[in-house]
Design a protein around this motif. Structure first.
Motif, PDB file in Angstrom:
ATOM      1  N   PRO A 118       0.839  -1.198   0.000  1.00 55.20           N
ATOM      2  CA  PRO A 118       0.000   0.000   0.000  1.00 55.20           C
ATOM      3  C   PRO A 118       0.879   1.254   0.000  1.00 55.20           C
ATOM      4  O   PRO A 118       1.917   1.299   0.658  1.00 55.20           O
ATOM      5  CB  PRO A 118      -0.802  -0.094   1.296  1.00 55.20           C
ATOM      6  N   LEU A 119       0.430   2.247  -0.743  1.00 57.01           N
ATOM      7  CA  LEU A 119       1.147   3.522  -0.829  1.00 57.01           C
ATOM      8  C   LEU A 119       0.363   4.574  -0.061  1.00 57.01           C
ATOM      9  O   LEU A 119      -0.842   4.738  -0.264  1.00 57.01           O
ATOM     10  CB  LEU A 119       1.296   3.940  -2.292  1.00 57.01           C
ATOM     11  N   VAL A 120       1.049   5.269   0.824  1.00 59.00           N
ATOM     12  CA  VAL A 120       0.483   6.390   1.574  1.00 59.00           C
ATOM     13  C   VAL A 120       1.257   7.626   1.144  1.00 59.00           C
ATOM     14  O   VAL A 120       2.487   7.605   1.084  1.00 59.00           O
ATOM     15  CB  VAL A 120       0.621   6.173   3.099  1.00 59.00           C
ATOM     16  N   ALA A 121       0.542   8.685   0.832  1.00 59.02           N
ATOM     17  CA  ALA A 121       1.193   9.916   0.382  1.00 59.02           C
ATOM     18  C   ALA A 121       0.793  11.079   1.278  1.00 59.02           C
ATOM     19  O   ALA A 121      -0.329  11.127   1.785  1.00 59.02           O
ATOM     20  CB  ALA A 121       0.803  10.219  -1.061  1.00 59.02           C
ATOM     21  N   SER A 122       1.724  11.991   1.465  1.00 70.02           N
ATOM     22  CA  SER A 122       1.466  13.220   2.221  1.00 70.02           C
ATOM     23  C   SER A 122       1.637  14.409   1.284  1.00 70.02           C
ATOM     24  O   SER A 122       2.628  14.495   0.569  1.00 70.02           O
ATOM     25  CB  SER A 122       2.464  13.383   3.370  1.00 70.02           C
ATOM     26  N   TRP A 123       0.679  15.305   1.319  1.00 69.68           N
ATOM     27  CA  TRP A 123       0.737  16.530   0.526  1.00 69.68           C
ATOM     28  C   TRP A 123       1.306  17.611   1.435  1.00 69.68           C
ATOM     29  O   TRP A 123       0.664  18.028   2.390  1.00 69.68           O
ATOM     30  CB  TRP A 123      -0.666  16.897   0.059  1.00 69.68           C
ATOM     31  N   HIS A 124       2.526  18.048   1.169  1.00 67.22           N
ATOM     32  CA  HIS A 124       3.184  19.032   2.027  1.00 67.22           C
ATOM     33  C   HIS A 124       3.361  20.392   1.373  1.00 67.22           C
ATOM     34  O   HIS A 124       3.537  21.383   2.065  1.00 67.22           O
ATOM     35  CB  HIS A 124       4.565  18.524   2.470  1.00 67.22           C
ATOM     36  N   THR A 125       3.376  20.435   0.057  1.00 65.06           N
ATOM     37  CA  THR A 125       3.664  21.683  -0.652  1.00 65.06           C
ATOM     38  C   THR A 125       2.666  21.866  -1.782  1.00 65.06           C
ATOM     39  O   THR A 125       2.385  20.924  -2.518  1.00 65.06           O
ATOM     40  CB  THR A 125       5.094  21.636  -1.249  1.00 65.06           C
ATOM     41  N   ASN A 126       2.163  23.057  -1.921  1.00 67.89           N
ATOM     42  CA  ASN A 126       1.287  23.381  -3.043  1.00 67.89           C
ATOM     43  C   ASN A 126       2.164  23.665  -4.264  1.00 67.89           C
ATOM     44  O   ASN A 126       2.435  24.813  -4.608  1.00 67.89           O
ATOM     45  CB  ASN A 126       0.395  24.567  -2.707  1.00 67.89           C
ATOM     46  N   LEU A 127       2.622  22.583  -4.887  1.00 73.34           N
ATOM     47  CA  LEU A 127       3.560  22.709  -6.000  1.00 73.34           C
ATOM     48  C   LEU A 127       2.996  23.525  -7.150  1.00 73.34           C
ATOM     49  O   LEU A 127       3.743  24.210  -7.848  1.00 73.34           O
ATOM     50  CB  LEU A 127       3.969  21.322  -6.500  1.00 73.34           C
ATOM     51  N   HIS A 128       1.702  23.454  -7.353  1.00 73.43           N
ATOM     52  CA  HIS A 128       1.091  24.206  -8.446  1.00 73.43           C
ATOM     53  C   HIS A 128       1.254  25.711  -8.231  1.00 73.43           C
ATOM     54  O   HIS A 128       1.578  26.444  -9.168  1.00 73.43           O
ATOM     55  CB  HIS A 128      -0.376  23.818  -8.613  1.00 73.43           C
ATOM     56  N   GLU A 129       1.080  26.159  -7.000  1.00 76.05           N
ATOM     57  CA  GLU A 129       1.261  27.583  -6.703  1.00 76.05           C
ATOM     58  C   GLU A 129       2.733  27.970  -6.789  1.00 76.05           C
ATOM     59  O   GLU A 129       3.083  29.020  -7.329  1.00 76.05           O
ATOM     60  CB  GLU A 129       0.706  27.906  -5.320  1.00 76.05           C
ATOM     61  N   PHE A 130       3.590  27.114  -6.263  1.00 76.37           N
ATOM     62  CA  PHE A 130       5.030  27.346  -6.309  1.00 76.37           C
ATOM     63  C   PHE A 130       5.494  27.469  -7.765  1.00 76.37           C
ATOM     64  O   PHE A 130       6.217  28.403  -8.130  1.00 76.37           O
ATOM     65  CB  PHE A 130       5.747  26.189  -5.602  1.00 76.37           C
TER      66      PHE A 130
END
Length: 138
Positions: A78-90
């Protein structure tokens, strides 16, 4: 165990450090991305398999995160992911700086188009995970 980019490739004390190579380019002053980082896939999969991991956790679509997603898929974990940075805005803000010489309207149109594309790409990447954590209150 932890997998991260490091100055050299080595496995010590529960940490696998993987060196970035000649195909790495800077994204920010303290961050880079190696286009050929998947060259470590066999070593990473072998070590994760030997560790007998139950899950793979990634923190974003970096070279290490892409490798982690590949390892999870390859080992049927199983893959668990964390969203830490709004890369689209960056990405959009960076692009606006690069194209500062353009008139405001076309520059903003380009930044908006890019932001939407990056957001869609990130969303597609994060959909690979069985669980997505977004620790930011946004």
């Amino acid at each position: 165990m932890s997998v991260r980019a490091g100055p050299e490739t080595r496995w010590t004390a529960g940490t696998l450090e993987l060196a970035r190579g000649a195909a790495a380019f800077p994204v920010e002053r303290d961050m880079s991305f190696d286009l050929l980082f998947l060259r470590h896939r066999t070593l990473a999969a072998d070590i994760v398999r030997g560790f007998r991991a139950d899950v793979v956790h990634i923190t974003g679509p970096s070279d290490v995160g892409i490798l982690g997603a590949w390892v999870a898929h390859r080992l049927h974990l199983p893959l668990v992911a964390s969203w830490h940075t709004n890369l689209h805005e960056f990405g959009a803000k960076r692009l606006e700086k690069v194209f500062a010489w353009l008139p405001p309207d076309p520059r903003q149109d380009l930044a908006s188009f890019t932001e939407r594309g990056i957001l869609e790409s990130c969303a597609r990447f994060y959909r690979l995970a069985r669980v997505l954590m977004a620790p930011n209150p946004e």
